[in-house]
Design a protein around this motif. Structure first.
Motif, PDB file in Angstrom:
ATOM      1  N   GLY A  93     -21.011 -40.698  25.232  1.00 48.42           N
ATOM      2  CA  GLY A  93     -20.714 -41.191  26.580  1.00 48.42           C
ATOM      3  C   GLY A  93     -19.234 -41.482  26.724  1.00 48.42           C
ATOM      4  O   GLY A  93     -18.389 -40.978  25.957  1.00 48.42           O
ATOM      5  N   GLU A  94     -18.958 -42.350  27.675  1.00 49.53           N
ATOM      6  CA  GLU A  94     -17.555 -42.568  28.052  1.00 49.53           C
ATOM      7  C   GLU A  94     -17.016 -43.866  27.436  1.00 49.53           C
ATOM      8  O   GLU A  94     -16.112 -43.842  26.610  1.00 49.53           O
ATOM      9  CB  GLU A  94     -17.564 -42.625  29.576  1.00 49.53           C
ATOM     10  CG  GLU A  94     -16.290 -42.903  30.237  1.00 49.53           C
ATOM     11  CD  GLU A  94     -16.504 -42.905  31.759  1.00 49.53           C
ATOM     12  OE1 GLU A  94     -17.151 -41.973  32.274  1.00 49.53           O
ATOM     13  OE2 GLU A  94     -16.033 -43.846  32.405  1.00 49.53           O
ATOM     14  N   ALA A  95     -17.621 -44.978  27.822  1.00 47.66           N
ATOM     15  CA  ALA A  95     -17.141 -46.291  27.382  1.00 47.66           C
ATOM     16  C   ALA A  95     -18.257 -47.301  27.603  1.00 47.66           C
ATOM     17  O   ALA A  95     -19.077 -47.127  28.501  1.00 47.66           O
ATOM     18  CB  ALA A  95     -15.923 -46.698  28.209  1.00 47.66           C
ATOM     19  N   PRO A  96     -18.273 -48.351  26.817  1.00 48.73           N
ATOM     20  CA  PRO A  96     -19.313 -49.371  27.026  1.00 48.73           C
ATOM     21  C   PRO A  96     -19.195 -50.027  28.398  1.00 48.73           C
ATOM     22  O   PRO A  96     -18.092 -50.163  28.935  1.00 48.73           O
ATOM     23  CB  PRO A  96     -19.011 -50.407  25.931  1.00 48.73           C
ATOM     24  CG  PRO A  96     -18.087 -49.748  24.976  1.00 48.73           C
ATOM     25  CD  PRO A  96     -17.369 -48.680  25.716  1.00 48.73           C
ATOM     26  N   GLY A  97     -20.320 -50.405  28.954  1.00 50.35           N
ATOM     27  CA  GLY A  97     -20.341 -51.193  30.190  1.00 50.35           C
ATOM     28  C   GLY A  97     -20.613 -52.656  29.839  1.00 50.35           C
ATOM     29  O   GLY A  97     -20.467 -53.059  28.683  1.00 50.35           O
ATOM     30  N   GLU A 100     -23.494 -53.337  27.252  1.00 50.31           N
ATOM     31  CA  GLU A 100     -23.101 -52.803  25.939  1.00 50.31           C
ATOM     32  C   GLU A 100     -22.066 -53.721  25.288  1.00 50.31           C
ATOM     33  O   GLU A 100     -22.120 -53.990  24.089  1.00 50.31           O
ATOM     34  CB  GLU A 100     -22.522 -51.381  26.103  1.00 50.31           C
ATOM     35  CG  GLU A 100     -23.540 -50.322  26.488  1.00 50.31           C
ATOM     36  CD  GLU A 100     -23.926 -50.331  27.964  1.00 50.31           C
ATOM     37  OE1 GLU A 100     -23.185 -50.929  28.765  1.00 50.31           O
ATOM     38  OE2 GLU A 100     -24.979 -49.751  28.321  1.00 50.31           O
ATOM     39  N   PRO A 106     -24.452 -49.184  22.158  1.00 43.65           N
ATOM     40  CA  PRO A 106     -24.205 -48.221  23.235  1.00 43.65           C
ATOM     41  C   PRO A 106     -25.437 -48.011  24.110  1.00 43.65           C
ATOM     42  O   PRO A 106     -26.575 -48.065  23.625  1.00 43.65           O
ATOM     43  CB  PRO A 106     -23.871 -46.932  22.479  1.00 43.65           C
ATOM     44  CG  PRO A 106     -24.624 -47.054  21.195  1.00 43.65           C
ATOM     45  CD  PRO A 106     -24.639 -48.518  20.857  1.00 43.65           C
ATOM     46  N   PHE A 107     -25.204 -47.749  25.368  1.00 43.12           N
ATOM     47  CA  PHE A 107     -26.247 -47.355  26.322  1.00 43.12           C
ATOM     48  C   PHE A 107     -27.506 -48.241  26.254  1.00 43.12           C
ATOM     49  O   PHE A 107     -28.595 -47.766  25.982  1.00 43.12           O
ATOM     50  CB  PHE A 107     -26.623 -45.874  26.116  1.00 43.12           C
ATOM     51  CG  PHE A 107     -25.612 -44.936  26.719  1.00 43.12           C
ATOM     52  CD1 PHE A 107     -25.604 -44.706  28.093  1.00 43.12           C
ATOM     53  CD2 PHE A 107     -24.665 -44.306  25.939  1.00 43.12           C
ATOM     54  CE1 PHE A 107     -24.665 -43.848  28.668  1.00 43.12           C
ATOM     55  CE2 PHE A 107     -23.721 -43.451  26.507  1.00 43.12           C
ATOM     56  CZ  PHE A 107     -23.729 -43.221  27.870  1.00 43.12           C
ATOM     57  N   ALA A 111     -27.950 -47.408  32.748  1.00 44.90           N
ATOM     58  CA  ALA A 111     -27.660 -46.001  32.421  1.00 44.90           C
ATOM     59  C   ALA A 111     -28.303 -45.652  31.070  1.00 44.90           C
ATOM     60  O   ALA A 111     -28.767 -44.526  30.854  1.00 44.90           O
ATOM     61  CB  ALA A 111     -26.151 -45.776  32.362  1.00 44.90           C
ATOM     62  N   ASN A 133     -19.532 -43.423  22.014  1.00 44.66           N
ATOM     63  CA  ASN A 133     -18.708 -43.287  23.220  1.00 44.66           C
ATOM     64  C   ASN A 133     -17.308 -42.814  22.856  1.00 44.66           C
ATOM     65  O   ASN A 133     -16.885 -42.930  21.699  1.00 44.66           O
ATOM     66  CB  ASN A 133     -18.586 -44.646  23.926  1.00 44.66           C
ATOM     67  CG  ASN A 133     -19.832 -45.008  24.709  1.00 44.66           C
ATOM     68  OD1 ASN A 133     -20.251 -44.264  25.587  1.00 44.66           O
ATOM     69  ND2 ASN A 133     -20.432 -46.142  24.368  1.00 44.66           N
ATOM     70  N   HIS A 208     -23.239 -37.652  33.528  1.00 40.15           N
ATOM     71  CA  HIS A 208     -23.387 -38.986  32.954  1.00 40.15           C
ATOM     72  C   HIS A 208     -24.655 -39.621  33.537  1.00 40.15           C
ATOM     73  O   HIS A 208     -24.953 -39.438  34.728  1.00 40.15           O
ATOM     74  CB  HIS A 208     -22.162 -39.837  33.314  1.00 40.15           C
ATOM     75  CG  HIS A 208     -22.091 -41.103  32.536  1.00 40.15           C
ATOM     76  ND1 HIS A 208     -22.862 -42.206  32.861  1.00 40.15           N
ATOM     77  CD2 HIS A 208     -21.384 -41.440  31.435  1.00 40.15           C
ATOM     78  CE1 HIS A 208     -22.602 -43.165  31.991  1.00 40.15           C
ATOM     79  NE2 HIS A 208     -21.703 -42.732  31.124  1.00 40.15           N
TER      80      HIS A 208
END
Ligand code: URA
Length: 236
Positions: A93-97, A100, A106-107, A111, A133, A208
């Motif tokens: 993926g891109e980056a933690p939210g 996360e 992660p994830f 999402a 990520n 994504h």
């Protein structure tokens, strides 16, 4: 203004001496770069590891309480990545939210639920695959990670890929596809569904999961991409 005049004088001086270009490389300006950058050769300890699991543990130690980029200032937890060190399939993926960042995994937010459903529809459990990520710390307000942050972090992802050596990677979203392909400014709609290669490993770029939450009508396209991944995994 005074500074500019001084710089101009210095440049004139060099020209008088016969230099057509400055005898320096731009990267010399960023003196700390060499110290901060995770150049892969610096991560030597993993070479002696007997198992992929040990190598990942060593790599995590190498990352430490990372302060290499500005994302470290606001993060709660580093999200290193998780899953099966022997995985044949890796999701990037891109980056933690927010979730996360809170859990250090992660994830695991909304999402993440979409991704988990995709993984299960493909016939796997989350523990069969490896999830990571592009950057390991949450960008403030979930903005896109910036080029300098990606540059300082991606060496660790590259090492994770090298250790796990999956048969196929699925990249999730534009930033992930851009970073792994090395192509800037690509449109995910233009490249999704077509394999490209990251160091001999086929990468399937797809949407994504957060995009799919906003555009559920495009889920079938991601499912098409997933089927190509399953075909590739089934190849001898
Ligand atoms: N989005 C990502 O790209 N990665 C996560 O880990 C969570 C949300």
């Amino acid at each position: 203004m005074k500074k500019l005049v001084e710089i101009k004088d210095v440049l004139e001086f060099y020209r008088m001496l016969g230099f057509e270009r400055l005898p320096i490389e731009l990267k010399d300006f960023n003196k700390t770069d060499k110290i901060k950058r995770p150049v892969s050769n610096e991560i030597t300890s993993i070479k002696n590891c007997r198992s992929k699991e040990k190598a990942l543990i060593e790599l995590r130690k190498e990352l430490g309480d990372c302060k290499r980029c500005k994302l470290s200032q606001k993060r709660l937890n580093i999200v290193f990545g998780e899953g099966n060190p022997e995985a044949k399939l890796m999701f990037i993926g891109e980056a933690p939210g927010r979730e996360e960042d809170e859990q250090g995994r992660p994830f695991v937010g909304e999402a993440g639920m979409v991704l988990t459903r995709l993984i299960e529809k493909m016939g796997f459990k989350r523990t069969d695959v490896y999830i990571a990520n592009i950057v390991k710390c949450r960008p403030p307000m979930n903005r896109d990670p910036e080029p300098d942050e990606i540059e300082l972090c991606k060496g660790f992802l590259e090492k994770q890929i090298e250790i796990i050596n999956p048969k196929v990677i699925m990249s999730l979203g534009r930033i992930s596809a851009m970073t792994l392909s090395g192509i800037n400014k690509l449109k995910i709609t233009a490249i999704r569904g077509k394999f490209f290669y990251f160091k001999d490993i086929p990468v399937m770029p797809t949407f994504h999961p957060a995009y799919l939450m906003r555009n559920p009508k495009d889920k079938w396209l991601t499912w098409n991409d997933a089927q190509k991944v399953l075909d590739k995994l089934a190849e001898k």
